[in-house]
Design an enzyme around this catalytic site. Sequence first.
Site, PDB file in Angstrom:
ATOM      1  N   LYS A 103       3.498  -6.419   9.350  1.00 57.90           N
ATOM      2  CA  LYS A 103       2.366  -5.508   9.568  1.00 57.90           C
ATOM      3  C   LYS A 103       2.555  -4.814  10.894  1.00 57.90           C
ATOM      4  O   LYS A 103       3.160  -5.360  11.817  1.00 57.90           O
ATOM      5  CB  LYS A 103       1.044  -6.288   9.598  1.00 57.90           C
ATOM      6  CG  LYS A 103      -0.163  -5.414   9.353  1.00 57.90           C
ATOM      7  CD  LYS A 103      -0.354  -5.210   7.879  1.00 57.90           C
ATOM      8  CE  LYS A 103      -1.613  -4.453   7.560  1.00 57.90           C
ATOM      9  NZ  LYS A 103      -1.966  -4.641   6.148  1.00 57.90           N
TER      10      LYS A 103
HETATM   11  N1  GLU Z   1      -1.643  -1.891   3.883  1.00 52.55           N
HETATM   12  C1  GLU Z   1      -1.663  -2.342   2.540  1.00 52.55           C
HETATM   13  C2  GLU Z   1      -1.957  -3.831   2.481  1.00 52.55           C
HETATM   14  O1  GLU Z   1      -2.554  -4.390   3.369  1.00 52.55           O
HETATM   15  C3  GLU Z   1      -0.436  -1.940   1.755  1.00 52.55           C
HETATM   16  C4  GLU Z   1       0.855  -2.519   2.209  1.00 52.55           C
HETATM   17  C5  GLU Z   1       2.059  -1.938   1.500  1.00 52.55           C
HETATM   18  O2  GLU Z   1       1.901  -1.164   0.567  1.00 52.55           O
HETATM   19  O3  GLU Z   1       3.164  -2.262   1.911  1.00 52.55           O
HETATM   20  O4  GLU Z   1      -1.678  -4.493   1.535  1.00 52.55           O
END
Ligand code: GLU
Length: 476
Positions: A107
């Site tokens: 993240k």
């Molecule tokens: N930000 C989104 C999540 O928390 C998508 C992550 C992604 O598509 O890699 O799942």
Amino acid sequence: MSAIKEPSFRESVDMMFNRAVALMELEPGLEEKIRVVNATYTVRFGVRLRGKIETFTGYRSVHSEHMEPVKGGIRFSMGVNQDEVEALGALMTYKCALVEAPFGGSKGGLRIDPRKYNEKEMETITRRFAYELIKRDLINPSQNVPAPDMGTGQREMAWIADQYARMNTTDINARACVTGKPPHAGGIAGRVEATGRGVQYALREFFRHPKDKAAAGLTDTLGGKRIVVQGLGNVGYHAAKFLQEEDGAKITGIIERDGSLYNENGLDVEAVYQHIGEHGGVKGFAGADYAEDGSKLLEAECDILIPAALESVINLNNADRIKAPLIIEAANGPVTAGADEILRDKGTIIIPDMYANAGGVTVSYFEWVKNLSHIRFGRMQRRQEETRHQLLVNELERLDAFMGEKWSMSPDFKDKYLRGADELELVRSGLDDTMRIAYQSISEVWNSRDDVPDLRTAAFIVAISRVAKAYTAKGL
Ligand code: GLU
């Protein structure tokens, strides 16, 4: 946020993890290896804006590399900090494992208030942040693939993809370095609404399990169920809209930054969304009761509560007053570990975040595969499918003529049957299948083991055992 001291977001995720591993038989030491964050990179960089240098702080945290690339969004918000990206990165590991997306968890975040800058400034800042991550392989099609999260969307992903392509001119897979891109820049149909769509598919699957429904004291289908949604951002808006328009659910409450709206007969989600776009908030929306302290509506009588905004909104201060028998966590970490315990004791059923909001990363996975294969889904087979279907329709038409009054084709059968699936239909089908199978694997653990108290613990058990298997296969 809360008056009573609670563990941090990351500690809260770890506490939930610990509850699950206590019920598992993992090789000694493996549990710790899975739980800990592998690495978090912090970057501080300066950008000259309006004649002055501003310093920004950003992060990319890699939780687990049992599979690569690692995957997870990039958040732009003033609330971003190391603890938060680490908690969110850990959730990505479990989320990907649960929906069988072949990624580790990661993240990123940038401490910024995007509303303070114009588009050109945002582009400069985003490209600069991306540059810092790309040069350390923290954005890379085979190592680390970001996506949108709070405060970011298609626009930012297009800038990141272009920045990567500029710095890696011979990488034929450059577009796969990030997902959530706009369609004209290598994106995939259906990615924007994917997380909201996933919430809808998750609820539909929950309602297909009579025993699970009964545990929440709910019966029948989603039709007519009273739903309160917190946050009408990308996820909350799409989930609420689809549930209202396609499943006949009643959106009785909407909570936004500037207050809440309530109407026991149901709110028109699209109209509320348009109102927010025009006025910057829900205040002044006709045909609903407005309250300035929106968080009170979390405690309203309803059938389903959908927190779709920030983490920790259901905490030790309000958990005992939550009346919804079913909570589906469209946001990441909306329920703290302490609140989770209170709600479990009360009998509230929680469909956990790592499953409920996995629709986004699922469709990101499809986009990444599309980018690596350099071809849109359905391109090869669509017309061939239609040609074969035409053969059957021709025969049925002959039969139709032969049978006269006795039999004829249903009116819209021909049109529906003849049409081959396009990319959007294939994406929806793949997402639906993913959400159904993932729920079945969690529900199975929950229902078959007396020592598994809830869906969250079951989801952790399924996810952790998959990560453990991947580590074992690697020879760790
Ligand atoms: N930000 C989104 C999540 O928390 C998508 C992550 C992604 O598509 O890699 O799942």
